[in-house]
Motif scaffolding. Structure first.
Motif, PDB file in Angstrom:
ATOM      1  N   PRO A 193      71.790 114.316 -70.568  1.00 43.35           N
ATOM      2  CA  PRO A 193      70.370 114.510 -70.420  1.00 43.35           C
ATOM      3  C   PRO A 193      69.448 114.200 -71.864  1.00 43.35           C
ATOM      4  CG  PRO A 193      71.671 116.155 -69.498  1.00 43.35           C
ATOM      5  CD  PRO A 193      72.504 115.376 -70.317  1.00 43.35           C
ATOM      6  N   LEU A 203      68.927 111.950 -65.470  1.00 43.15           N
ATOM      7  CA  LEU A 203      69.476 112.699 -66.645  1.00 43.15           C
ATOM      8  C   LEU A 203      70.997 112.194 -66.742  1.00 43.15           C
ATOM      9  CD1 LEU A 203      67.824 116.104 -66.848  1.00 43.15           C
ATOM     10  CD2 LEU A 203      67.275 113.970 -67.847  1.00 43.15           C
ATOM     11  N   ALA A 263      69.049 110.489 -72.507  1.00 41.92           N
ATOM     12  CA  ALA A 263      68.221 109.825 -71.357  1.00 41.92           C
ATOM     13  C   ALA A 263      66.879 110.145 -71.808  1.00 41.92           C
ATOM     14  CB  ALA A 263      68.563 110.432 -69.940  1.00 41.92           C
ATOM     15  N   ALA A 264      66.487 111.516 -72.265  1.00 42.63           N
ATOM     16  CA  ALA A 264      65.203 111.639 -72.641  1.00 42.63           C
ATOM     17  C   ALA A 264      64.924 110.947 -74.058  1.00 42.63           C
ATOM     18  CB  ALA A 264      65.218 113.316 -73.142  1.00 42.63           C
ATOM     19  N   VAL A 315      62.673 115.034 -64.762  1.00 43.48           N
ATOM     20  CA  VAL A 315      63.380 115.710 -63.601  1.00 43.48           C
ATOM     21  C   VAL A 315      62.290 115.948 -62.547  1.00 43.48           C
ATOM     22  CG1 VAL A 315      64.358 117.948 -62.661  1.00 43.48           C
ATOM     23  CG2 VAL A 315      64.991 117.103 -65.018  1.00 43.48           C
ATOM     24  N   ILE A 351      62.298 116.341 -70.769  1.00 40.66           N
ATOM     25  CA  ILE A 351      63.173 116.379 -69.894  1.00 40.66           C
ATOM     26  C   ILE A 351      62.639 116.865 -68.563  1.00 40.66           C
ATOM     27  CG2 ILE A 351      65.382 117.801 -69.448  1.00 40.66           C
ATOM     28  CD1 ILE A 351      66.132 117.386 -72.070  1.00 40.66           C
ATOM     29  N   VAL A 393      67.310 115.225 -60.923  1.00 39.57           N
ATOM     30  CA  VAL A 393      68.058 115.562 -62.039  1.00 39.57           C
ATOM     31  C   VAL A 393      69.131 114.711 -62.236  1.00 39.57           C
ATOM     32  CG1 VAL A 393      69.944 117.128 -62.665  1.00 39.57           C
ATOM     33  CG2 VAL A 393      67.832 118.030 -61.750  1.00 39.57           C
TER      34      VAL A 393
END
Length: 108
Positions: free
Chosen positions: A61, A96, A64-65, A87, A83, A92
């Motif tokens: 996650p 992520l 990804a951010a 989402v 984040i 989610v």
């Protein structure tokens, strides 16, 4: 602009390293007990693989951010803004953990 992803990268890999080494040390005694300690090399490999898997799950996650922030700096103010926004927009797992197979291949 050059240091846009530095904060999330540093935080992510600090967290990933703590998870990997911490879980490795916790897993070793359990693996030795389960296998009877017949092959220390195999026990170390199993503990390392499990630790890498846990670390990849924790890091995915954050990566990804980070990638979203680097590719679009105006997307959010920082990691902790990005984040929840990601989402909310796409869910989610679709956002992520979309890079989890690549992360697992890299870590394990």
């Amino acid at each position: 602009m050059l240091l846009t992803g530095l904060g999330p990268t540093a935080l992510g890999y600090l967290f990933e390293g703590a998870m990997k080494f911490g879980f490795y040390e916790l897993a070793k005694p359990f693996i030795f007990q389960m296998t009877g300690g017949t092959s220390k090399l195999l026990d170390f490999l199993i503990a390392g693989s499990l630790a890498g898997t846990v670390a990849a799950l924790a890091l995915c996650p954050l990566e990804a951010a980070r990638i979203r922030l680097v590719s679009n700096p105006k997307y959010a103010k920082g990691l902790f803004d990005a984040i929840p926004k990601m989402v909310t927009e796409r869910g989610v797992f679709s956002v992520l953990f979309a890079g989890l197979p690549a992360q697992m291949a890299k870590q394990v």
